[in-house]
Motif scaffolding. Structure first.
Motif, mmCIF file in Angstrom:
data_model
loop_
_atom_site.group_PDB
_atom_site.id
_atom_site.type_symbol
_atom_site.label_atom_id
_atom_site.label_comp_id
_atom_site.label_asym_id
_atom_site.label_seq_id
_atom_site.Cartn_x
_atom_site.Cartn_y
_atom_site.Cartn_z
ATOM 1 N N ALA A 413 0.845 -1.191 0.000
ATOM 2 C CA ALA A 413 0.000 0.000 0.000
ATOM 3 C C ALA A 413 0.881 1.241 0.000
ATOM 4 N N THR A 414 0.263 2.383 -0.203
ATOM 5 C CA THR A 414 0.984 3.653 -0.136
ATOM 6 C C THR A 414 0.294 4.567 0.866
ATOM 7 N N ASP A 415 1.059 5.523 1.394
ATOM 8 C CA ASP A 415 0.529 6.425 2.413
ATOM 9 C C ASP A 415 0.822 7.865 2.035
ATOM 10 N N ASN A 416 0.003 8.780 2.536
ATOM 11 C CA ASN A 416 0.227 10.198 2.250
ATOM 12 C C ASN A 416 1.505 10.734 2.897
ATOM 13 N N ASP A 417 1.960 10.090 3.997
ATOM 14 C CA ASP A 417 3.230 10.461 4.615
ATOM 15 C C ASP A 417 4.306 9.531 4.063
ATOM 16 N N GLN A 418 5.039 10.005 3.068
ATOM 17 C CA GLN A 418 5.965 9.151 2.342
ATOM 18 C C GLN A 418 7.218 8.803 3.140
ATOM 19 N N ARG A 419 7.380 9.383 4.326
ATOM 20 C CA ARG A 419 8.530 9.019 5.160
ATOM 21 C C ARG A 419 8.363 7.646 5.790
ATOM 22 N N ASN A 420 7.133 7.135 5.801
ATOM 23 C CA ASN A 420 6.876 5.842 6.427
ATOM 24 C C ASN A 420 6.123 4.923 5.479
ATOM 25 N N LYS A 421 6.616 3.704 5.357
ATOM 26 C CA LYS A 421 5.846 2.695 4.642
ATOM 27 C C LYS A 421 4.704 2.223 5.530
ATOM 28 N N ILE A 457 -2.026 -22.481 15.688
ATOM 29 C CA ILE A 457 -1.465 -23.240 16.808
ATOM 30 C C ILE A 457 -1.653 -24.729 16.578
ATOM 31 N N LEU A 458 -2.823 -25.113 16.075
ATOM 32 C CA LEU A 458 -3.102 -26.505 15.731
ATOM 33 C C LEU A 458 -3.578 -26.560 14.283
ATOM 34 N N PRO A 459 -3.096 -27.526 13.483
ATOM 35 C CA PRO A 459 -3.454 -27.558 12.062
ATOM 36 C C PRO A 459 -4.959 -27.567 11.804
ATOM 37 N N TRP A 460 -5.706 -28.271 12.647
ATOM 38 C CA TRP A 460 -7.161 -28.359 12.415
ATOM 39 C C TRP A 460 -7.890 -27.077 12.811
ATOM 40 N N ASN A 461 -7.172 -26.123 13.380
ATOM 41 C CA ASN A 461 -7.768 -24.816 13.671
ATOM 42 C C ASN A 461 -7.470 -23.783 12.596
ATOM 43 N N ALA A 462 -6.865 -24.224 11.498
ATOM 44 C CA ALA A 462 -6.513 -23.297 10.422
ATOM 45 C C ALA A 462 -7.765 -22.630 9.851
ATOM 46 N N LYS A 463 -7.625 -21.363 9.475
ATOM 47 C CA LYS A 463 -8.740 -20.597 8.926
ATOM 48 C C LYS A 463 -8.720 -20.646 7.402
ATOM 49 N N LYS A 464 -9.903 -20.463 6.817
ATOM 50 C CA LYS A 464 -10.040 -20.565 5.356
ATOM 51 C C LYS A 464 -9.919 -19.221 4.657
ATOM 52 N N TYR A 465 -10.330 -18.156 5.333
ATOM 53 C CA TYR A 465 -10.439 -16.854 4.677
ATOM 54 C C TYR A 465 -9.534 -15.831 5.369
ATOM 55 N N PHE A 466 -9.015 -14.919 4.561
ATOM 56 C CA PHE A 466 -8.067 -13.933 5.074
ATOM 57 C C PHE A 466 -8.422 -12.538 4.568
ATOM 58 N N ALA A 467 -8.062 -11.562 5.371
ATOM 59 C CA ALA A 467 -8.177 -10.157 4.973
ATOM 60 C C ALA A 467 -6.935 -9.431 5.441
ATOM 61 N N ILE A 468 -6.504 -8.481 4.647
ATOM 62 C CA ILE A 468 -5.327 -7.696 5.007
ATOM 63 C C ILE A 468 -5.654 -6.217 4.819
ATOM 64 N N THR A 469 -5.310 -5.427 5.812
ATOM 65 C CA THR A 469 -5.441 -3.970 5.714
ATOM 66 C C THR A 469 -4.065 -3.344 5.901
ATOM 67 N N ALA A 470 -3.928 -2.119 5.435
ATOM 68 C CA ALA A 470 -2.724 -1.336 5.701
ATOM 69 C C ALA A 470 -3.029 -0.348 6.814
ATOM 70 N N ILE A 471 -2.025 -0.061 7.627
ATOM 71 C CA ILE A 471 -2.192 0.887 8.722
ATOM 72 C C ILE A 471 -0.962 1.785 8.770
ATOM 73 N N ASP A 472 -1.177 3.078 9.023
ATOM 74 C CA ASP A 472 -0.030 3.980 9.111
ATOM 75 C C ASP A 472 0.360 4.181 10.575
ATOM 76 N N ARG A 473 1.399 4.965 10.793
ATOM 77 C CA ARG A 473 1.918 5.111 12.153
ATOM 78 C C ARG A 473 1.090 6.072 12.995
ATOM 79 N N TYR A 474 0.052 6.619 12.415
ATOM 80 C CA TYR A 474 -0.906 7.429 13.166
ATOM 81 C C TYR A 474 -2.138 6.607 13.558
ATOM 82 N N GLY A 475 -2.165 5.321 13.150
ATOM 83 C CA GLY A 475 -3.285 4.451 13.499
ATOM 84 C C GLY A 475 -4.421 4.441 12.510
ATOM 85 N N ASN A 476 -4.263 5.074 11.338
ATOM 86 C CA ASN A 476 -5.319 5.070 10.324
ATOM 87 C C ASN A 476 -5.256 3.762 9.541
#
Length: 485
Positions: A413-421, A457-476
Motif C-alpha cells: 500500500a501507499t501512504d500520504n506520509d511518504q517518510r513511512n511505509k 497453533i493446531l493444524p485443524w484450527n486453520a482458517k479458510k479466509y483472510f483479509a489484510i489492511t494497511a495501517i499507518d503510524r498514526y493508526g489510520n
C-alpha cells in the motif's frame, strides 16, 4: 448522599463484562532503575550479554502472548541512560559500573524485539530528578551537575534539574533529540516532569525574581513545566510527527465537583497542569498515575476523560498493590477499573509494573490473557495528527503449505506520509468476508513486509479466509483486501 449515589451510578456498569474493543492501548511499564523489572544479569562478557538480552526477550514474549501492544521501556533513569549517549553515561544496572558499555545497545534491541512482535516501544524518560547525593557522586564528571551546573539545584539530599532555568528545556530536548533522531521509537514518555512534592522551599527564588513577570510563584512554576512540555512536544513533532508524546502526571488533577483530591493532586502539589496541556494540544497521550481504589479512582478517571480534548487518556493502574507487601488489594479492584475504563471509552490502560505481570500476582496475568485481553487490539488512531488512511493492499495471493500453514503475499500500500511505509494487519476467519471489525479475527499486527506465513497453533484450527489492511503510524487503517485458500 448525592456523592454516594453518583459513585454507585459510576460503578453500576461494572457488573457487566465489557466487550473487547478493537482499538485499545495495553501498556506496561518496564522498569530498569535498580533492576526492578529488568535486568537481573550484569552484561560483562558474551555469555552474560546474551543472558541479559534473553531476560528481556522472555518479558516481551510473555507480554505479546497476553496481547499487550505497548511497552514503556525505561530509557533514562536519573541522569543516566540505557543507550550509548553523547550526553549522559550508561546506567550502572547494565554492567555493574557507571558508564560501563554492555556490549550492545539496549534501546535499539528493545525496539527491534518489540517491533518483531507487533508491539510499540516508547522511550520512558525520567525528566527532572537527578538522584540523591550518593548517586550523583557515583556519576562523577559525567553527571550533568558537573557538566552544566547552572541548570541543577540541590534539594533535600537530592539533585534536580531546575524547571525555572531556560536551559533545562534545552537540555531535556537535547536528550530527546538524541533518542528520537537515532532510534525508531514509537513514542517518548516523560516521568517526573514536575517539581518535588510540596516544595515551597525549592531553591528557585533567584530565577523567580528574574523571570516571574508578575506571576505568583505557584503559577510561574506551573508555567515552567508547561513550557518544557510545549517545547519538547513541538520539537518532537518537527522531527517525526508520528512519534507519540506522553507524560504520566499525578493521578488526580485537582479537586473535582464530584470528589475531593484530599490535598494531593497534580495542580497544587507538584505544579503540573496536564489538563491545560491537553487543552492546548501539546500531548498525544496522558497516563495519569491512578494507583488508587474506589472513590479515589473513578471520579478522577472520569474527570481526565471529560477534559481530554480528544486526546488519549490511559489510566495507569497500580497492579503492584496486589502484592501483600505493597497493599494486598484484591484483584477484583483492578477488574472493576478496567471495566470502567472501557465503559467510559478511554483509550486503554497501563500496568505498573511488569514484574507483577510476570509473577502473575493474584492471577492478574491469567485474568488478562483469559478474559480482558483474550484477543489482540490495535493502537487507537490519532486524527489530530493525521486522519488519512493508506491505500488498501492489493493482489492478495494465498498459497497453502503443509500442516495448515498458509503463505500470504500482496502488493504494498501507499501512504500520504511518504517518510513511512504502511504496516499491515492480518485477519483470518472461517466466514467470508472476514469481519475486520471483530478483534477476534486479528492474527497479527504491524507486519512490516508484504508477505506473511500464517501458522495456526493446531493444524485443524486453520482458517479458510483472510483479509489484510494497511495501517499507518498514526493508526489510520485502510480498507481490506480479502481472499481464501
Amino acid at each position: 448522599m448525592h456523592r454516594f449515589i453518583f459513585i454507585l451510578l459510576l460503578l453500576f456498569p461494572l457488573i457487566f463484562i465489557m466487550a473487547q474493543p478493537k482499538f485499545e492501548v495495553r501498556a506496561a511499564w518496564l522498569t530498569a532503575v535498580y533492576g526492578l523489572d529488568w535486568p537481573r544479569t550484569k552484561a560483562t562478557n558474551p555469555q552474560t550479554i546474551r543472558q541479559q538480552k534473553e531476560e528481556l526477550v522472555d518479558i516481551l514474549d510473555k507480554l505479546k502472548t497476553a496481547n499487550f501492544n505497548t511497552v514503556l521501556f525505561q530509557t533514562r533513569t536519573r541522569g543516566d541512560v540505557l543507550y550509548p549517549s553523547a550526553i549522559e553515561p550508561f546506567n550502572s544496572i547494565l554492567t555493574g559500573k557507571v558508564g560501563g558499555n554492555p556490549g550492545y545497545d539496549p534501546l535499539a534491541f528493545a525496539i527491534e524485539e518489540c517491533h518483531k512482535r507487533g508491539m510499540e516501544c516508547h522511550a520512558w524518560m525520567v525528566s527532572i530528578p537527578l538522584g540523591n547525593k550518593k548517586h550523583v557522586a557515583s556519576l562523577g564528571n559525567q553527571s550533568v551537575t558537573k557538566k552544566i551546573k547552572d541548570i541543577c539545584v540541590p534539594y533535600k539530599n537530592e539533585y534536580f534539574l531546575n524547571p525555572g532555568h531556560p536551559g533545562t528545556k534545552e537540555y531535556l530536548m537535547k536528550l530527546v533529540r538524541e533518542v528520537v533522531g537515532n532510534y525508531d521509537v514509537d513514542g517518548v514518555h516523560f516521568d517526573y516532569l514536575r517539581y518535588p512534592e510540596n516544595a515551597p522551599l525549592f531553591p528557585d527564588r533567584y530565577d523567580f525574581k528574574r523571570y516571574n513577570q508578575g506571576r505568583t510563584l505557584e503559577q510561574w512554576r506551573r508555567d515552567n513545566i508547561s513550557e518544557i512540555v510545549r517545547y519538547i512536544y513541538k520539537g518532537v513533532k518537527a522531527m517525526k510527527p508520528w512519534v507519540k508524546v506522553s507524560t504520566c502526571p499525578v493521578g488526580k488533577y485537582r479537586d473535582t465537583s464530584r470528589y475531593s483530591s484530599r490535598g494531593w493532586n497534580a495542580f497544587y502539589t507538584v505544579y503540573q497542569d496536564p489538563q491545560g496541556w491537553l487543552g492546548e494540544g501539546i500531548q498525544d497521550q496522558i497516563y495519569p498515575m491512578m494507583y488508587f481504589q474506589g472513590n479515589s479512582f473513578y471520579p478522577f478517571a472520569l474527570d481526565w476523560q471529560e477534559q481530554s480534548n480528544g486526546r488519549q487518556i490511559i489510566p495507569g493502574l497500580g497492579i503492584y498493590f496486589l502484592h501483600p507487601d505493597e497493599g494486598n488489594w484484591t484483584r477484583d479492584e483492578v477488574d472493576r477499573q478496567i471495566n470502567f475504563i472501557r465503559s467510559q471509552k478511554m483509550a486503554g490502560e497501563g500496568h505498573y509494573r511488569v514484574k507483577y505481570l510476570m509473577d502473575n500476582t493474584q492471577g492478574i496475568y491469567d485474568e488478562l490473557i483469559e478474559n480482558f485481553y483474550a484477543y489482540p487490539a490495535l493502537q487507537p488512531p490519532m486524527p489530530w495528527l493525521d486522519n488519512v488512511p493508506p491505500s488498501a493492499p492489493s493482489d492478495l495471493k494465498i498459497t497453502t503449505i503443509d500442516y495448515g500453514y498458509t503463505e500470504l503475499n500482496w502488493k504494498e500500500a501507499t501512504d500520504n506520509d511518504q517518510r513511512n511505509k504502511p504496516m499491515y494487519i492480518i485477519y483470518a476467519s472461517n466466514e467470508f468476508p472476514v469481519d475486520i471489525n471483530n478483534p477476534k479475527n486479528i492474527v497479527s499486527q504491524n507486519v512490516r513486509e508484504t508477505n506473511y506465513i500464517y501458522a495456526p497453533i493446531l493444524p485443524w484450527n486453520a482458517k479458510k479466509y483472510f483479509a489484510i489492511t494497511a495501517i499507518d503510524r498514526y493508526g489510520n487503517e485502510s480498507k481490506a483486501v480479502q481472499g481464501s485458500t
